[in-house]
Design a protein around this motif. Structure first.
Motif, PDB file in Angstrom:
ATOM      1  N   LEU A 271       0.835  -1.205   0.000  1.00 28.32           N
ATOM      2  CA  LEU A 271       0.000   0.000   0.000  1.00 28.32           C
ATOM      3  C   LEU A 271       0.871   1.258   0.000  1.00 28.32           C
ATOM      4  O   LEU A 271       0.596   2.212  -0.748  1.00 28.32           O
ATOM      5  N   ASN A 272       1.917   1.254   0.810  1.00 28.29           N
ATOM      6  CA  ASN A 272       2.802   2.416   0.851  1.00 28.29           C
ATOM      7  C   ASN A 272       3.519   2.634  -0.472  1.00 28.29           C
ATOM      8  O   ASN A 272       3.791   3.765  -0.865  1.00 28.29           O
ATOM      9  N   ASN A 273       3.821   1.543  -1.169  1.00 32.10           N
ATOM     10  CA  ASN A 273       4.457   1.691  -2.473  1.00 32.10           C
ATOM     11  C   ASN A 273       3.485   2.262  -3.504  1.00 32.10           C
ATOM     12  O   ASN A 273       3.917   2.920  -4.461  1.00 32.10           O
ATOM     13  N   LEU A 274       2.196   2.028  -3.327  1.00 27.28           N
ATOM     14  CA  LEU A 274       1.214   2.716  -4.167  1.00 27.28           C
ATOM     15  C   LEU A 274       1.266   4.225  -3.926  1.00 27.28           C
ATOM     16  O   LEU A 274       1.201   5.024  -4.867  1.00 27.28           O
ATOM     17  N   SER A 275       1.367   4.605  -2.658  1.00 30.08           N
ATOM     18  CA  SER A 275       1.465   6.037  -2.353  1.00 30.08           C
ATOM     19  C   SER A 275       2.775   6.606  -2.878  1.00 30.08           C
ATOM     20  O   SER A 275       2.830   7.770  -3.301  1.00 30.08           O
ATOM     21  N   VAL A 276       3.846   5.796  -2.860  1.00 22.65           N
ATOM     22  CA  VAL A 276       5.112   6.235  -3.433  1.00 22.65           C
ATOM     23  C   VAL A 276       4.957   6.448  -4.934  1.00 22.65           C
ATOM     24  O   VAL A 276       5.459   7.434  -5.503  1.00 22.65           O
TER      25      VAL A 276
ATOM     26  N   ILE B 184       0.957   2.794 -12.183  1.00 20.46           N
ATOM     27  CA  ILE B 184       1.076   3.728 -13.309  1.00 20.46           C
ATOM     28  C   ILE B 184       0.007   4.798 -13.243  1.00 20.46           C
ATOM     29  O   ILE B 184       0.287   5.998 -13.407  1.00 20.46           O
ATOM     30  N   PHE B 185      -1.248   4.398 -12.954  1.00 21.75           N
ATOM     31  CA  PHE B 185      -2.321   5.387 -12.931  1.00 21.75           C
ATOM     32  C   PHE B 185      -2.226   6.317 -11.714  1.00 21.75           C
ATOM     33  O   PHE B 185      -2.584   7.494 -11.804  1.00 21.75           O
ATOM     34  N   LEU B 186      -1.730   5.799 -10.592  1.00 18.88           N
ATOM     35  CA  LEU B 186      -1.481   6.692  -9.459  1.00 18.88           C
ATOM     36  C   LEU B 186      -0.363   7.679  -9.782  1.00 18.88           C
ATOM     37  O   LEU B 186      -0.414   8.848  -9.365  1.00 18.88           O
ATOM     38  N   CYS B 187       0.637   7.212 -10.528  1.00 26.02           N
ATOM     39  CA  CYS B 187       1.726   8.088 -10.942  1.00 26.02           C
ATOM     40  C   CYS B 187       1.214   9.197 -11.866  1.00 26.02           C
ATOM     41  O   CYS B 187       1.597  10.364 -11.729  1.00 26.02           O
ATOM     42  N   VAL B 188       0.318   8.835 -12.797  1.00 28.73           N
ATOM     43  CA  VAL B 188      -0.264   9.819 -13.717  1.00 28.73           C
ATOM     44  C   VAL B 188      -1.070  10.857 -12.939  1.00 28.73           C
ATOM     45  O   VAL B 188      -0.967  12.074 -13.179  1.00 28.73           O
ATOM     46  N   GLY B 189      -1.885  10.387 -11.985  1.00 32.93           N
ATOM     47  CA  GLY B 189      -2.650  11.322 -11.164  1.00 32.93           C
ATOM     48  C   GLY B 189      -1.757  12.234 -10.353  1.00 32.93           C
ATOM     49  O   GLY B 189      -2.011  13.439 -10.231  1.00 32.93           O
TER      50      GLY B 189
ATOM     51  N   LEU C 204      -1.650  24.073 -18.053  1.00 34.49           N
ATOM     52  CA  LEU C 204      -2.866  23.746 -17.298  1.00 34.49           C
ATOM     53  C   LEU C 204      -3.667  22.647 -17.981  1.00 34.49           C
ATOM     54  O   LEU C 204      -4.221  21.757 -17.315  1.00 34.49           O
ATOM     55  N   LEU C 205      -3.758  22.695 -19.296  1.00 29.64           N
ATOM     56  CA  LEU C 205      -4.542  21.692 -20.023  1.00 29.64           C
ATOM     57  C   LEU C 205      -3.961  20.296 -19.834  1.00 29.64           C
ATOM     58  O   LEU C 205      -4.690  19.321 -19.607  1.00 29.64           O
ATOM     59  N   ILE C 206      -2.643  20.188 -19.914  1.00 32.66           N
ATOM     60  CA  ILE C 206      -1.992  18.885 -19.720  1.00 32.66           C
ATOM     61  C   ILE C 206      -2.281  18.354 -18.319  1.00 32.66           C
ATOM     62  O   ILE C 206      -2.627  17.179 -18.131  1.00 32.66           O
ATOM     63  N   GLY C 207      -2.142  19.205 -17.312  1.00 32.16           N
ATOM     64  CA  GLY C 207      -2.397  18.765 -15.938  1.00 32.16           C
ATOM     65  C   GLY C 207      -3.822  18.322 -15.715  1.00 32.16           C
ATOM     66  O   GLY C 207      -4.075  17.315 -15.038  1.00 32.16           O
ATOM     67  N   SER C 208      -4.780  19.044 -16.278  1.00 30.16           N
ATOM     68  CA  SER C 208      -6.190  18.689 -16.066  1.00 30.16           C
ATOM     69  C   SER C 208      -6.543  17.353 -16.711  1.00 30.16           C
ATOM     70  O   SER C 208      -7.281  16.550 -16.130  1.00 30.16           O
ATOM     71  N   VAL C 209      -6.002  17.083 -17.898  1.00 32.36           N
ATOM     72  CA  VAL C 209      -6.291  15.815 -18.580  1.00 32.36           C
ATOM     73  C   VAL C 209      -5.648  14.652 -17.831  1.00 32.36           C
ATOM     74  O   VAL C 209      -6.253  13.580 -17.655  1.00 32.36           O
ATOM     75  N   GLU C 210      -4.404  14.842 -17.367  1.00 34.98           N
ATOM     76  CA  GLU C 210      -3.735  13.787 -16.601  1.00 34.98           C
ATOM     77  C   GLU C 210      -4.517  13.441 -15.337  1.00 34.98           C
ATOM     78  O   GLU C 210      -4.674  12.259 -14.996  1.00 34.98           O
ATOM     79  N   GLY C 211      -5.001  14.458 -14.631  1.00 35.18           N
ATOM     80  CA  GLY C 211      -5.775  14.208 -13.415  1.00 35.18           C
ATOM     81  C   GLY C 211      -7.060  13.454 -13.708  1.00 35.18           C
ATOM     82  O   GLY C 211      -7.454  12.560 -12.954  1.00 35.18           O
ATOM     83  N   LEU C 212      -7.731  13.809 -14.797  1.00 34.69           N
ATOM     84  CA  LEU C 212      -8.967  13.123 -15.174  1.00 34.69           C
ATOM     85  C   LEU C 212      -8.717  11.639 -15.426  1.00 34.69           C
ATOM     86  O   LEU C 212      -9.488  10.782 -14.985  1.00 34.69           O
ATOM     87  N   VAL C 213      -7.628  11.333 -16.110  1.00 30.65           N
ATOM     88  CA  VAL C 213      -7.318   9.933 -16.423  1.00 30.65           C
ATOM     89  C   VAL C 213      -6.853   9.183 -15.171  1.00 30.65           C
ATOM     90  O   VAL C 213      -7.349   8.095 -14.853  1.00 30.65           O
ATOM     91  N   GLY C 214      -5.888   9.767 -14.436  1.00 27.50           N
ATOM     92  CA  GLY C 214      -5.307   9.067 -13.292  1.00 27.50           C
ATOM     93  C   GLY C 214      -6.305   8.774 -12.194  1.00 27.50           C
ATOM     94  O   GLY C 214      -6.425   7.620 -11.734  1.00 27.50           O
ATOM     95  N   TYR C 215      -7.067   9.779 -11.773  1.00 27.35           N
ATOM     96  CA  TYR C 215      -8.036   9.568 -10.702  1.00 27.35           C
ATOM     97  C   TYR C 215      -9.317   8.930 -11.219  1.00 27.35           C
ATOM     98  O   TYR C 215     -10.030   8.268 -10.462  1.00 27.35           O
ATOM     99  N   GLY C 216      -9.608   9.109 -12.510  1.00 29.03           N
ATOM    100  CA  GLY C 216     -10.780   8.454 -13.088  1.00 29.03           C
ATOM    101  C   GLY C 216     -10.671   6.936 -13.063  1.00 29.03           C
ATOM    102  O   GLY C 216     -11.635   6.232 -12.735  1.00 29.03           O
ATOM    103  N   VAL C 217      -9.489   6.419 -13.378  1.00 30.20           N
ATOM    104  CA  VAL C 217      -9.280   4.964 -13.337  1.00 30.20           C
ATOM    105  C   VAL C 217      -9.361   4.451 -11.902  1.00 30.20           C
ATOM    106  O   VAL C 217      -9.944   3.386 -11.640  1.00 30.20           O
ATOM    107  N   GLN C 218      -8.793   5.190 -10.945  1.00 26.84           N
ATOM    108  CA  GLN C 218      -8.899   4.774  -9.547  1.00 26.84           C
ATOM    109  C   GLN C 218     -10.365   4.748  -9.091  1.00 26.84           C
ATOM    110  O   GLN C 218     -10.758   3.863  -8.329  1.00 26.84           O
ATOM    111  N   TRP C 219     -11.149   5.695  -9.569  1.00 19.90           N
ATOM    112  CA  TRP C 219     -12.582   5.695  -9.234  1.00 19.90           C
ATOM    113  C   TRP C 219     -13.263   4.450  -9.805  1.00 19.90           C
ATOM    114  O   TRP C 219     -14.087   3.817  -9.120  1.00 19.90           O
ATOM    115  N   LEU C 220     -12.929   4.063 -11.022  1.00 18.12           N
ATOM    116  CA  LEU C 220     -13.527   2.868 -11.628  1.00 18.12           C
ATOM    117  C   LEU C 220     -13.217   1.620 -10.804  1.00 18.12           C
ATOM    118  O   LEU C 220     -14.069   0.736 -10.653  1.00 18.12           O
ATOM    119  N   VAL C 221     -12.005   1.563 -10.246  1.00 14.32           N
ATOM    120  CA  VAL C 221     -11.614   0.398  -9.447  1.00 14.32           C
ATOM    121  C   VAL C 221     -12.322   0.403  -8.098  1.00 14.32           C
ATOM    122  O   VAL C 221     -12.922  -0.602  -7.686  1.00 14.32           O
TER     123      VAL C 221
END
Length: 547
Positions: A49-54, A111-116, A79-96
């Protein structure tokens, strides 16, 4: 004059947009709010779990890309790059977490936590680089305000989720995916860098910064008060949410006031005073020409000096390579690691720390860390600027004080006395906030603004590095040594012994950071003396002209 007024209004509108972006860009500090859901769904040990946070914090290591891009591309692209990355990274975590899809393989989740995590580096870089360049003579207050709202963002998300969705982890992740995306898309239209020659000292700046600070304090107190409301009703929760949105919109009054003042509609300023300003402005034309001539002579002299010496002194403009070759950069880097690395370990492990000490719900402690982190950021930014203007006090001295206070907080947490988690959360939050708010302007003062975006993101490498060292390795391994295995995989630990050794080691790291901060304060004393003389010499001509 109309152009100067236009740029002045633009920078204040941009600062309001920056505040909104920062108020939703602290999602990296919210891992504790949904870490338990990930741990149970994926049957993880504490190290896993801690490595996920890492992995989430490793996303900040790729902030170097944002730093490079900030020198090449306009703010809206960042700003546009950051907003799209956040949508993808946290969006996948929400699906899980919402179980709309099966848990992904461990490496894919990393990988998706890293993107977020990387998404916030683009947002923060766009905001900090743009605003510090727009407010060159007030870097401390600007840094404190912006970093303060980053600190509040965790409490904003946590309290809104509690008010609207009863702390549901899936709903929380959906907020983290959608809200920053929408706010950044809106900010694209307002946040922009103004030309350096249009950056003028506005007499209203101290007043406006005071308003920003006052509104931010009201927001913090409002969030803190709601955190202690037991089981609020649906009506009270919705009223809280509406009130919070109104408070976040309040800074819009500043660019509106600036616009009305420029249009001559400011009802608080007598007509005679406005008429008396015209001759003064015209009478200063010759003085301005003389100042320009003196400035040209000084510029030529500085260029001649620059030719003679190959390496710039601390306090002058540095390239990235030149900054990396200085001892002062690495002192600042390591001391920053001792503060933010240990602070991140507490934030990432708050869920398990709370459970180990007998608290089933840690949302209050997450909010306390966030809100008091805000006070640390906003107060240290303004106070450090005040003492520089008053006597040239080196800004890193505030970091030294925060390291001692943070170390005391860790000792209290290690002792696990009644109420220690409340006190420890507050102390860690304050000191973590101070470190961020102080280090941001310090880097620009020591190494210049030209390559500030990249230099700032190199310093931010301390976030993934500190997370790996203190959270992934230290906290994860020592926790698993004390934990017992649970059925179905994973493990758990209950009792003050679970994290005692972790807190003792982190207190020792804070002591090292304290001595490093003292050292850099001594080494940069002359830099801050020059800044002090510069700020005061620029006040005197204005004062004498008014006489």
């Amino acid at each position: 004059m109309d152009g100067d007024r236009s740029w002045s209004r633009s920078k204040w509108i941009g600062l309001v947009a920056a505040v909104w972006i920062q108020a939703i860009s602290g999602n990296n500090y919210t891992f504790s709010n949904y870490s338990d859901a990930l741990k149970s769904l994926m049957h993880l040990t504490q190290v896993e779990l801690n490595n996920l946070s890492v992995a989430k914090d490793v996303g900040k290591a790729f902030g170097l890309l944002a730093g490079l891009a900030s020198d090449k591309f306009p703010t809206w692209i960042i700003l546009l790059i950051g907003s799209v990355e956040g949508l993808v990274g946290y969006g996948v975590q929400w699906l899980v977490v919402s179980q709309r899809i099966q848990p992904l393989p461990y490496y894919q989740m990393c990988i998706f936590l890293c993107v977020g995590g990387n998404s916030t580096t683009w947002m923060n870089t766009a905001v900090l680089v743009t605003c510090i360049r727009n407010f060159r003579r007030n870097r401390g207050p600007v840094s404190g305000i912006l970093k303060g709202y980053v600190g509040l963002s965790t409490a904003i998300f946590t309290n809104l989720c509690y008010a609207l969705f009863a702390d549901d982890p899936a709903s929380f992740l959906l907020m983290l995916a959608l809200v920053p995306f929408v706010v950044c898309l809106s900010g694209i239209f307002f946040l922009r860098e103004i030309p350096p020659d249009a950056v003028i000292q506005d007499d209203e700046e101290p007043t406006y910064f005071g308003v920003f600070n006052a509104v931010a304090v009201v927001v913090a107190v409002y969030l803190l008060a709601f955190s202690f409301v037991p089981n609020p009703s649906l009506l009270a929760s919705r009223a809280f949410s509406i009130g919070l949105l109104v408070l976040l919109a309040a800074p819009l009054g500043i660019p509106v006031h600036s616009y009305l003042k420029a249009r001559g509609l400011d009802m608080f300023k007598p007509d005679l005073e406005r008429q008396g300003e015209e001759p003064l402005l015209r009478g200063n034309d010759k003085g301005n020409e003389c100042e320009v001539e003196r400035g040209n002579v000084l510029a030529e002299e500085e260029e001649a000096v620059a030719v003679e010496k190959r390496r710039p002194a601390v306090g002058e403009e540095h390239t990235v390579c030149e900054a990396l070759r200085t001892v002062d950069f690495w002192i600042l880097f390591v001391s920053f690691l001792c503060g933010v690395g240990t602070g991140l370990a507490v934030m990432n492990n708050m869920g398990q720390i709370g459970l180990a000490l007998g608290y089933s719900d840690v949302s209050l402690f997450v909010s306390l860390t966030s809100i008091w982190g805000f006070f640390g950021r906003i107060v240290s930014g303004s106070l450090s600027e005040h003492f520089i203007k008053k006597g040239g006090t080196p800004r890193p001295l505030w970091n030294a004080g925060s390291q001692i206070l943070m170390g005391v907080g860790y000792i209290l947490l290690a002792m696990a006395v009644p109420g220690s988690l409340y006190i420890g959360s507050i102390m860690v939050g304050i000191c973590y906030g101070v470190r961020l708010a102080i280090t941001v302007p310090t880097a620009s003062e020591l190494f210049g603004l030209k390559y500030y975006g990249l230099i700032y993101n190199i310093l931010i490498l301390n976030l993934p590095l500190g997370s790996f060292l203190f959270s992934g390795l230290l906290a994860g391994i020592l926790y698993d040594m004390e934990a017992t295995t649970t059925t179905g995989g994973g493990n758990t630990c209950v009792g003050p012994h679970c994290y005692r050794l972790v807190f003792i080691v982190m207190a020792a790291a804070c002591l090292i950071g304290f001595f490093l901060d003292l050292l850099i304060s001594i080494r940069t004393k002359m830099v801050y003396n020059r800044i002090y003389l510069s700020k005061n010499s620029k006040k005197n001509p204005v004062t004498s002209s008014r006489r």
